[in-house]
Design an enzyme around this catalytic site. Structure first.
Site, mmCIF file in Angstrom:
data_model
loop_
_atom_site.group_PDB
_atom_site.id
_atom_site.type_symbol
_atom_site.label_atom_id
_atom_site.label_comp_id
_atom_site.label_asym_id
_atom_site.label_seq_id
_atom_site.Cartn_x
_atom_site.Cartn_y
_atom_site.Cartn_z
ATOM 1 N N GLU A 223 -17.475 -23.247 13.582
ATOM 2 C CA GLU A 223 -17.949 -21.859 13.648
ATOM 3 C C GLU A 223 -16.830 -20.901 13.239
ATOM 4 O OE1 GLU A 223 -19.348 -20.862 17.569
ATOM 5 O OE2 GLU A 223 -20.422 -19.081 16.878
ATOM 6 N N GLY B 255 -22.370 -14.051 22.058
ATOM 7 C CA GLY B 255 -22.785 -13.835 23.437
ATOM 8 C C GLY B 255 -22.174 -14.857 24.370
ATOM 9 N N ALA B 256 -21.881 -16.067 23.836
ATOM 10 C CA ALA B 256 -21.390 -17.129 24.730
ATOM 11 C C ALA B 256 -20.024 -17.662 24.343
ATOM 12 C CB ALA B 256 -22.394 -18.293 24.738
ATOM 13 N N SER B 257 -19.564 -17.379 23.124
ATOM 14 C CA SER B 257 -18.206 -17.815 22.745
ATOM 15 C C SER B 257 -17.593 -16.789 21.803
ATOM 16 C CB SER B 257 -18.252 -19.182 22.032
ATOM 17 O OG SER B 257 -18.705 -18.999 20.687
ATOM 18 N N THR B 258 -16.279 -16.893 21.641
ATOM 19 C CA THR B 258 -15.602 -16.045 20.661
ATOM 20 C C THR B 258 -14.591 -16.884 19.895
ATOM 21 O OG1 THR B 258 -14.446 -13.925 20.316
ATOM 22 C CG2 THR B 258 -13.761 -15.257 22.226
ATOM 23 N N GLN B 259 -14.455 -16.585 18.573
ATOM 24 C CA GLN B 259 -13.598 -17.397 17.713
ATOM 25 C C GLN B 259 -12.507 -16.508 17.089
ATOM 26 O OE1 GLN B 259 -16.695 -19.154 18.930
ATOM 27 N NE2 GLN B 259 -17.271 -17.793 17.252
HETATM 28 N N1 LIG Z 1 -27.329 -4.703 17.742
HETATM 29 C C1 LIG Z 1 -26.805 -5.522 18.690
HETATM 30 C C2 LIG Z 1 -27.049 -6.923 18.622
HETATM 31 C C3 LIG Z 1 -26.478 -7.749 19.602
HETATM 32 N N2 LIG Z 1 -25.736 -7.158 20.591
HETATM 33 C C4 LIG Z 1 -25.119 -7.981 21.610
HETATM 34 O O1 LIG Z 1 -24.148 -8.824 20.983
HETATM 35 C C5 LIG Z 1 -24.196 -10.101 21.619
HETATM 36 C C6 LIG Z 1 -24.687 -11.113 20.650
HETATM 37 O O2 LIG Z 1 -23.920 -11.106 19.491
HETATM 38 P P1 LIG Z 1 -24.279 -12.278 18.513
HETATM 39 O O3 LIG Z 1 -23.228 -12.363 17.513
HETATM 40 O O4 LIG Z 1 -25.689 -12.136 18.065
HETATM 41 O O5 LIG Z 1 -24.158 -13.538 19.498
HETATM 42 P P2 LIG Z 1 -24.846 -14.945 19.346
HETATM 43 O O6 LIG Z 1 -24.654 -15.424 17.951
HETATM 44 O O7 LIG Z 1 -26.236 -14.877 19.849
HETATM 45 O O8 LIG Z 1 -23.967 -15.774 20.375
HETATM 46 P P3 LIG Z 1 -23.053 -17.038 20.111
HETATM 47 O O9 LIG Z 1 -22.371 -16.832 18.790
HETATM 48 O O10 LIG Z 1 -22.076 -17.052 21.252
HETATM 49 O O11 LIG Z 1 -23.948 -18.223 20.104
HETATM 50 C C7 LIG Z 1 -25.220 -10.077 22.704
HETATM 51 O O12 LIG Z 1 -24.552 -9.774 23.899
HETATM 52 C C8 LIG Z 1 -26.116 -8.924 22.285
HETATM 53 O O13 LIG Z 1 -26.657 -8.309 23.437
HETATM 54 C C9 LIG Z 1 -25.498 -5.792 20.638
HETATM 55 O O14 LIG Z 1 -24.791 -5.331 21.515
HETATM 56 N N3 LIG Z 1 -26.046 -4.992 19.678
HETATM 57 CA CA LIG Z 2 -22.838 -16.020 16.760
#
Ligand SMILES: Nc1ccn([C@@H]2O[C@H](COP(=O)(O)OP(=O)(O)OP(=O)(O)O)[C@@H](O)[C@H]2O)c(=O)n1
Ligand SMILES: [Ca+2]
Length: 490
Positions: free
Chosen positions: A169, A198-202
């Site tokens: 990732e 939402g669950a990890s950061t890179q």
């Molecule tokens: N317009 C947006 C879209 C998403 N979010 C927030 O950003 C986070 C999700 O970002 P994202 O990159 O979409 O995370 P995921 O890919 O879903 O998570 P992960 O990569 O950890 O699997 C969530 O807390 C969501 O509430 C936000 O604040 N504003």
């Molecule tokens: Ca993501």
């Protein structure tokens, strides 16, 4: 005495002239038409980003005969799947696959039908599914199975659905950012990639080869277009913004009180939370407090400095066994170069208007935002989802802390970070890099470039034909002169 004119001389000369002109015109036209770029035939690729909070479908397009050139692949279409991430369907796995149908239908309409069978389709799942796999492998498999069934029934060339590693990732996010900003071919300085989900950061950036020796698991090497890249990368599971909020809430509710006064939420904000919504995550290792009831009232007091202390407590800065660490004992070499921060970094910092200011000014703006009463915030942003709106004080404070105390960005290096959503019209994220890698569209060696671009070739050809024409003209003229002068001699 004049020799009778040979009527044929004139004809011969004119005939040769006309022949020459036709030959030259024919030569130039064939050359131009022959090498005219073929009618653009496009190819397509589809990647589903199955994130912890949402799934997104990306359709990429590129000119078929130029697929090994850098920077040619563009994002043609994006579809945000309605509903939560696929890991949220663990109790009804069939819904996970079903949730993808609308965006798949959009993809069918956005890729020309004659290309469907040759369009590769990938699904990569990230931290949400890594956490579900930790909790319950069987439910994880059922969710992936449900998704696989739907994707196999599409008209595309299905290439598999899998959970990608944090390392992939991070590394593919770096490939995307540098491919789109055209930095891979020159072999010049590259841009680091900062991805907050939402669950990890890179965090991923190119470093010197000798720096990579300390920690093999944090090293990725690429050979792209004839250049070697030694990348440092790390993915912090549970440090995406949703999971880190649960870490902070768990930290603050260890006493099991019925009310939590939280400085990371605006004054006047209040909601009821269940303890299970906090402690059910595999990221929370502390036990739910025995004295706790079903839930607690989560009340905001809006104090940025106290919020920083709450955030600090979810980091561990002791126990580094390397030459230097970021946090939680994770090796990190000294930061190098420019960085692109995307996904939730962009969503949060763009909302808070913290994307183009100094670190000091950002800290002040953050403090002002956190101390603004909740009623005023809601009035100011009536169209923003309350869930997002309520968490910006926490998320902004977390991001500032993560980048400075976590990754060691300082006031001086803060300006090296650019908060980005797209580069040249394509979203920054791991999906493009993932597809480029799997379709081998970034060759290890630089493809040999044609000696002359098409335009140069045509100019050269025109020039030589003109030269030819002039030589022909002169020789015809001298032939003419000789004919007429012979006549006089006679
Ligand atoms: N317009 C947006 C879209 C998403 N979010 C927030 O950003 C986070 C999700 O970002 P994202 O990159 O979409 O995370 P995921 O890919 O879903 O998570 P992960 O990569 O950890 O699997 C969530 O807390 C969501 O509430 C936000 O604040 N504003
Ligand atoms: Ca993501």
């Amino acid at each position: 005495k004049e020799k009778p004119k040979n009527p044929w001389h004139k004809a011969v000369v004119i005939f040769i002239a006309v022949l020459g002109i036709i030959a030259i015109v024919a030569l130039v036209t064939t050359a131009v038409l022959q090498n005219k770029p073929l009618q653009q035939k496009f190819k397509y690729g589809i990647v589903l980003d199955a994130g912890s909070s949402h799934t997104a479908v990306y359709i990429y397009e590129w000119p078929a005969e130029k697929e090994n050139d850098t920077g040619r692949v563009k994002q043609k279409h994006f579809c945000q799947v309605k509903g939560p991430g696929i890991s949220s369907y663990s109790l009804s796995p069939e819904q996970a696959g079903h949730s993808l149908r609308l965006c798949i239908q959009e993809a069918v309409l956005n890729v020309p039908r004659r290309r469907h069978h040759e369009t590769p389709l990938y699904l990569g799942a990230t931290a949400g599914m890594r956490l579900l796999r930790m909790e319950n492998q069987s439910l994880c498999d059922q969710v992936l199975g449900s998704v696989e069934k739907v994707l196999q029934s599409t008209p595309f060339d299905y290439q598999g659905a899998r959970i990608i590693s944090g390392q992939e990732e991070g590394a593919f996010g770096w490939v995307t950012v540098n491919y789109l900003s055209d930095r891979l071919k020159q072999g010049s300085g590259t841009t680091g990639a900062l991805d907050l989900g939402g669950a990890s950061t890179q965090i991923t950036f190119a470093t010197n080869q000798d720096e990579t020796g300390e920690s093999a698991e944090n090293t990725v090497t690429f050979r792209l277009y004839g250049n070697d890249y030694f990348l440092y990368t790390h993915s912090f599971l549970c440090y995406g913004k949703d999971q880190v909020l649960k870490l902070a809430l768990a930290q603050q509710t260890q006493a099991g009180a019925s009310t939590l006064l939280d400085p990371c939420f605006n004054q006047g904000y209040s909601t009821n939370l269940s303890y299970s919504s906090v402690y059910s995550s595999p990221c929370i290792t502390t036990q739910k407090p025995l004295a706790a009831g079903e839930g607690f009232t989560h009340r905001g007091t809006g104090n940025a400095l106290q919020c920083q202390e709450v955030v600090r407590r979810i980091f561990n800065f002791s126990g580094c066994t390397f030459s230097h660490c970021s946090f939680n004992g994770v090796y990190q070499p000294p930061l190098q170069g420019q960085f692109g921060a995307f996904s939730a970094y962009y969503f949060v910092m763009n909302f808070l208007n913290l994307t183009s200011d100094t670190l000091e000014n950002n800290m002040e703006k953050m403090a002002r935002y956190c101390s603004t009463p909740w009623t005023q915030i809601k009035q100011q942003f009536p169209n923003v989802k309350e869930k997002y709106l309520a968490e910006y004080c926490f998320s902004g404070t977390y991001i500032l802390f993560l980048l400075t105390h976590g990754y060691n960005f300082t006031s001086d290096t803060w300006s090296n970070i650019k908060f980005i959503k797209k580069i040249s019209g394509s979203d920054a994220g791991w999906t493009l890099g993932y597809m480029l890698n799997l379709t081998n569209m970034i060759p290890a060696e630089a493809p040999d470039t044609p000696p002359l671009p098409h335009a140069g070739y045509v100019t050269l050809l025109l020039f030589t034909s003109l030269l030819l024409f002039l030589i022909l003209l002169c020789s015809l003229r001298s032939l003419w002169v000789r004919c007429t002068s012979q006549r006089q001699i006679i």
